[in-house]
Design a protein around this motif. Structure first.
Motif, PDB file in Angstrom:
ATOM      1  N   HIS A 149      -7.477  -0.769  -6.313  1.00  0.00           N
ATOM      2  CA  HIS A 149      -6.781   0.516  -6.290  1.00  0.00           C
ATOM      3  C   HIS A 149      -7.236   1.375  -5.111  1.00  0.00           C
ATOM      4  O   HIS A 149      -6.459   2.190  -4.602  1.00  0.00           O
ATOM      5  N   ARG A 150      -8.471   1.220  -4.672  1.00  0.00           N
ATOM      6  CA  ARG A 150      -8.897   1.914  -3.457  1.00  0.00           C
ATOM      7  C   ARG A 150      -8.106   1.386  -2.265  1.00  0.00           C
ATOM      8  O   ARG A 150      -7.654   2.152  -1.405  1.00  0.00           O
ATOM      9  N   VAL A 151      -7.943   0.078  -2.230  1.00  0.00           N
ATOM     10  CA  VAL A 151      -7.165  -0.539  -1.152  1.00  0.00           C
ATOM     11  C   VAL A 151      -5.720  -0.060  -1.179  1.00  0.00           C
ATOM     12  O   VAL A 151      -5.088   0.126  -0.132  1.00  0.00           O
ATOM     13  N   GLY A 194      -5.984   9.204  -4.303  1.00  0.00           N
ATOM     14  CA  GLY A 194      -4.831   9.145  -5.194  1.00  0.00           C
ATOM     15  C   GLY A 194      -3.723  10.019  -4.640  1.00  0.00           C
ATOM     16  O   GLY A 194      -3.775  10.458  -3.486  1.00  0.00           O
ATOM     17  N   VAL A 195      -2.718  10.295  -5.459  1.00  0.00           N
ATOM     18  CA  VAL A 195      -1.611  11.164  -5.050  1.00  0.00           C
ATOM     19  C   VAL A 195      -1.839  12.546  -5.652  1.00  0.00           C
ATOM     20  O   VAL A 195      -1.827  12.713  -6.876  1.00  0.00           O
ATOM     21  N   LEU A 239     -12.133   4.356   8.883  1.00  0.00           N
ATOM     22  CA  LEU A 239     -13.012   5.496   8.687  1.00  0.00           C
ATOM     23  C   LEU A 239     -13.969   5.296   7.511  1.00  0.00           C
ATOM     24  O   LEU A 239     -14.813   6.154   7.233  1.00  0.00           O
ATOM     25  N   GLY A 240     -13.822   4.182   6.797  1.00  0.00           N
ATOM     26  CA  GLY A 240     -14.694   3.896   5.678  1.00  0.00           C
ATOM     27  C   GLY A 240     -14.325   4.658   4.406  1.00  0.00           C
ATOM     28  O   GLY A 240     -15.132   4.774   3.489  1.00  0.00           O
ATOM     29  N   LEU A 241     -13.092   5.169   4.336  1.00  0.00           N
ATOM     30  CA  LEU A 241     -12.679   5.985   3.194  1.00  0.00           C
ATOM     31  C   LEU A 241     -12.041   5.171   2.081  1.00  0.00           C
ATOM     32  O   LEU A 241     -12.020   5.638   0.924  1.00  0.00           O
ATOM     33  N   THR A 242     -11.553   3.987   2.379  1.00  0.00           N
ATOM     34  CA  THR A 242     -10.780   3.245   1.387  1.00  0.00           C
ATOM     35  C   THR A 242     -11.297   1.821   1.182  1.00  0.00           C
ATOM     36  O   THR A 242     -10.587   0.966   0.668  1.00  0.00           O
ATOM     37  N   CYS A 243     -12.522   1.568   1.604  1.00  0.00           N
ATOM     38  CA  CYS A 243     -13.082   0.225   1.435  1.00  0.00           C
ATOM     39  C   CYS A 243     -14.563   0.330   1.132  1.00  0.00           C
ATOM     40  O   CYS A 243     -15.110   1.427   1.079  1.00  0.00           O
ATOM     41  N   ARG A 251       0.848  -1.184   0.000  1.00  0.00           N
ATOM     42  CA  ARG A 251       0.000   0.000   0.000  1.00  0.00           C
ATOM     43  C   ARG A 251       0.891   1.244   0.000  1.00  0.00           C
ATOM     44  O   ARG A 251       2.089   1.155   0.308  1.00  0.00           O
ATOM     45  N   VAL A 252       0.299   2.398  -0.316  1.00  0.00           N
ATOM     46  CA  VAL A 252       1.092   3.615  -0.444  1.00  0.00           C
ATOM     47  C   VAL A 252       0.502   4.719   0.427  1.00  0.00           C
ATOM     48  O   VAL A 252      -0.698   4.731   0.724  1.00  0.00           O
TER      49      VAL A 252
END
Length: 503
Positions: A487-489, A215-216, A499-503, A61-62
């Motif tokens: 990619h969300r992961v 994203g970045v 927090l429910g932001l990436t899944c 992960r990043v």
């Protein structure tokens, strides 16, 4: 090469020493020497996209990192690849032939994602322009401050992310240039940055405050206003109950006339000791905006009243002698906060940027906040102070004011907001007292949100409840930018997942 590896897998600790990434491999994105900013962005964005592909292939992960400023663990991602953007920090003028019809290029600046708030402010002021709000410090990257909803405190303005007019975001799927539907930069400019234009109001409102999950962010277009002066007034005064009602109603002129100058203030701050808050003097700070003139006498940030780190000096005493907590807090306020000029002192003036300062690391301090509807201030204030008086906790209570901020996940989401901060020594007692404050506000049905970059005690269910339809719109925008769940992961972490932001 715009991206270089800094070290093998190891440990990284954030600026304030409050969170550590374990088993992290560190990389850095660095500025080049291209004459035009758009050319730099095209090179850097492509390099970031290749880096993301390499991370995905390696099963890591990043986490993009700016100044590592957030006291919370929102920027902590162990077992990950970290991308430091701090040296990707150039700022560029924008030409009139680069913008869409009706846009004034003179108000805009192209900013690489690693530029500090201080650097952006300095560049703008050198051009006769200014930011109109920011947080109390200037050591964050501009992108990081926006990403976490740093609130600002000008009474007629929103958050720092309100300055953003366009964002370049890199994902595994593409390099995106995100703007409102009305447009800002023209297609020719966007093409030279290597980006695909996405002109959509929901996408833009999500990208203004992405909480590191979309994203970045590699660049932003930042708006500004003509440079102006501020006059600070700072003093210790007892505040009575009626004055709380004036503030709740937004009658800042009346409050200012009673405690400082009989004119409209642009900034109002009240720092109180929660132990007998209406009987002990509060630390009051006002800023009054005036037209720019070149002949003013420059002052230091300290002379302008910037900085309020006195509690860091008394943290051990506050923890070791809880029976004297009220008196020690008052001593800290008197010694450390009342440094600015009072009404009867010779006036001191400075630009907005000159009044900002960089805090030293706050590892020993606890930082938390809630944002409420300003109309609820008097009731919430008394409840909060009563909780601290009853259950302990060695924090002062700081109250500031702002209007609704832009961005779907902006904590300042009420039409008129009171931001209430809790700063004190880091201890379990203080953390427990803050938890009781949250419980009390819920029990009294006082709606509130929390700062993404501070201790916030949030989970996915509470985020969804606090932000409602705006959270649904934010997730829909996320899914359009990152349609592949993998990619969300990629941009997730234990904190962001929770927090429910990436899944």
């Amino acid at each position: 090469m715009p991206i270089v590896q800094l070290a093998e897998e190891g440990r990284w600790t954030n600026y304030h020493g409050t969170g550590t990434c374990e088993a992290a491999t560190r990389f850095a994105l660095r500025s080049g020497d291209a004459e035009r900013g758009r050319d730099e962005l095209a090179i850097a964005a492509k390099a970031v996209q290749h880096w993301l592909a390499a991370a995905a292939a390696a099963g890591r992960r990043v986490r993009p990192l700016g100044a590592g400023w957030s006291p919370s663990n929102v920027n902590i991602a162990s077992d990950s690849w970290l991308l430091h953007t701090r040296r990707f920090n150039r700022c560029f003028r924008i030409n009139p032939d680069d913008v869409s019809p009706g846009i004034d290029a003179r108000t805009l600046m192209l900013v690489e994602a690693g530029a500090l708030v201080d650097e952006v402010s300095d560049k703008l002021e050198a051009q006769g322009r200014s930011l109109w709000t920011s947080g109390a410090g200037n050591g964050q990257t501009f992108a990081g401050a926006c990403a976490t909803g740093t609130h600002g405190s000008m009474v007629t303005r929103g958050g720092i992310q309100d300055h953003i007019r366009a964002v370049q975001i890199v994902t595994p799927e593409g390099i995106h240039w995100i703007e409102p539907a009305t447009g800002v930069m023209n297609d020719a400019f966007v093409a030279t940055t290597g980006s695909t234009p996405l002109r959509d109001d929901d996408l833009f409102a999500a990208a203004q405050l992405p909480v590191g999950s979309l994203g970045v962010v590699t660049a932003m277009v930042v708006d500004s206003v003509p440079k102006f002066l501020v006059r600070p007034i700072q003093n210790l005064r007892k505040v009575d109950r009626a004055a709380l009602d004036w503030l709740a109603a937004g009658d800042f002129r009346r409050f200012s006339a009673a405690y400082a100058l009989d004119q409209d203030p642009d900034f109002v701050q009240m720092i109180v000791n929660p132990y007998k808050p209406l009987k002990r003097p509060a630390m009051l700070r006002f800023l009054y905006r005036e037209p720019w003139r070149d002949d003013y006498q420059h002052a230091t940030p300290g002379q302008l009243g910037a900085g309020y780190d006195a509690l860091s000096l008394l943290g051990r005493l506050l923890n070791d002698y809880p029976w004297a907590r009220g008196a020690l807090l008052q001593f800290a306020m008197k010694q450390g906060y009342a440094a600015g000029p009072d009404v009867d002192a010779p006036p001191v003036y400075g630009s907005w940027g000159e009044g900002l300062d960089t805090h030293r690391p706050l590892a020993d301090l606890f930082n938390a906040s809630v944002t409420i509807d300003r109309a609820d201030l008097a009731r919430a204030f008394e409840l909060i102070c009563a909780v601290y008086a009853r259950h302990g906790g060695s924090t002062v209570v700081t109250v500031r004011f702002m209007e609704r901020a832009q961005g779907l996940l902006a904590p300042a989401r009420f039409p008129h907001n009171s931001v209430i901060d809790f700063d004190g020594p880091r201890s379990q007692r203080t953390a427990d007292a803050y938890a009781r404050v949250i419980e009390c506000l819920d029990a009294e049905r006082i709606a509130f949100t929390r700062h993404w970059a501070k201790s916030c005690r949030l989970d996915a269910a509470r985020v969804a409840a606090d932000y409602g339809e705006d959270f649904r719109r934010w997730r829909a925008a996320r899914d359009r930018l990152l349609p592949d769940p993998a990619h969300r992961v990629l941009f997730g972490s234990e904190v962001l997942d929770g927090l429910g932001l990436t899944c």
